[in-house]
Enzyme design. Structure first.
Site, short mmCIF file in Angstrom:
data_model
loop_
_atom_site.label_atom_id
_atom_site.label_comp_id
_atom_site.label_asym_id
_atom_site.label_seq_id
_atom_site.Cartn_x
_atom_site.Cartn_y
_atom_site.Cartn_z
N ARG A 155 0.92 -1.32 -0.07
CA ARG A 155 0.00 0.05 -0.14
C ARG A 155 0.84 1.12 0.03
O ARG A 155 0.45 2.32 -0.76
CB ARG A 155 -0.97 0.00 1.09
CG ARG A 155 -1.92 -1.11 1.23
CD ARG A 155 -3.07 -0.82 2.14
NE ARG A 155 -3.67 -2.11 2.45
CZ ARG A 155 -5.14 -2.32 3.15
NH1 ARG A 155 -5.39 -1.09 3.86
NH2 ARG A 155 -5.54 -3.42 3.18
N CYS A 240 -20.43 -9.22 6.65
CA CYS A 240 -19.58 -9.70 5.79
C CYS A 240 -19.48 -8.75 4.56
O CYS A 240 -18.62 -8.50 3.77
CB CYS A 240 -20.15 -11.06 5.00
SG CYS A 240 -19.87 -12.29 6.47
#
Length: 296
Positions: A155, A240
């Site tokens: 990242r 989720c």
């Protein structure tokens, strides 16, 4: 028990560092025990061009390690608790929770930039977490949020090479890597509620075995906080696909739990808090989730 305790870990530098923390604790608390770290690349580490929600969720970070545990290739595994799915294999219980590191999220800006520049109209903040982007939109209303995935080093590399002005990471990981210096801003927990379990390491093993080498490793306060936060998320169908966040603070015998629930229909999130007895951690988490869901 093997002469050498085999600790399973993901291959990233941070994951290995976290496994090393557990290894050192085991060997310090039990000098007669020796441990080694066995690394493996998980499916979640391999697929970086799509969001977790579209490829199977957080379970992709533990699948290979779970299989290695069940096959007897390793004795225990170490995970960032926030990366573990809410429903775990009943054959592989969480045996210990580490003392919690800093639970906050932090802002990392592109080298040479400042937070002021990174929040200008049209500036791009990289995050694949809807939990983060939803809350950050209130702090940075003029910014654009684009997905970014990969380990810490990946990242940071993308931050330098691509169109991002900033990205958001967990403080705990950067602290463990000794990278405090790159943090531009810490977001307080009432500004950006962390992911459930953020800052806590979880040690997993096979049910029915004995683990004398883990004695003294479990942190009761971290365990209590983890139970409350994960119960909150579980009661919201596991979080989720919908953004969800939870953070518990314990003072003496009192637990304060702050939760975030996103209502897909209304396209907005709500935040609420509950205070109760720490020994009722899971019940408090469930109650707060149900209350917020009904109110939404």
């Amino acid at each position: 028990m093997s002469p050498v305790i085999r600790i399973g870990s993901r291959q990233s530098r941070l994951a290995v560092m976290q496994a090393e923390i557990v290894k050192r604790q085991i060997e310090r608390l039990h000098p007669q025990v020796k441990a080694e770290i066995i690394t493996m690349k998980t499916t979640g580490d391999k697929i970086l061009d799509r969001s977790l929600e579209t490829i199977g969720g957080k379970g992709l970070f533990v699948k290979e390690l779970d299989r290695a545990l069940l096959n007897g290739e390793i004795d225990i595994s170490v995970h960032s608790l926030k990366d573990m799915p809410m429903e775990t294999d009943e054959r592989l219980p969480i045996l210990a929770y580490s003392k919690r590191e800093d639970p906050r999220d932090v802002l990392i800006v592109r080298p040479g930039k400042t937070e002021e520049e990174a929040r200008k109209t049209g500036a791009v903040i990289g995050t694949s977490s809807r939990r983060r982007s939803l809350q950050l939109k209130k702090l940075y209303p003029n910014c654009v949020f684009h997905g970014i995935r990969g380990n810490v080093q990946t990242r940071l590399s993308k931050l330098e090479q691509e169109e991002y002005s900033a990205t958001v990471l967990a403080a705990a990981g950067l602290h463990r890597l000794g990278m405090h210096g790159i943090i531009e801003r810490y977001f307080e927990v009432d500004e950006v509620i962390p992911a459930a379990g953020q800052g806590i390491l979880a040690v997993q093993g096979r049910r029915g075995e004995v683990w004398p080498y883990l004695e003294g490793l479990d942190d009761p306060e971290a365990r209590t906080a983890a139970l409350a936060e994960r119960a909150f998320v579980k009661a919201l169908d596991g979080g989720c696909t919908s953004p969800v966040a939870a953070y518990a603070q314990i003072k003496g015998t009192t637990l304060k739990l702050r939760g975030l629930y996103y209502e897909e229909g209304a396209q907005q999130y709500i935040v609420d808090t509950i205070v109760g007895e720490a020994e009722e951690a899971e019940a408090l988490g469930e109650y707060l989730a149900i209350k917020m869901k009904e109110e939404a």
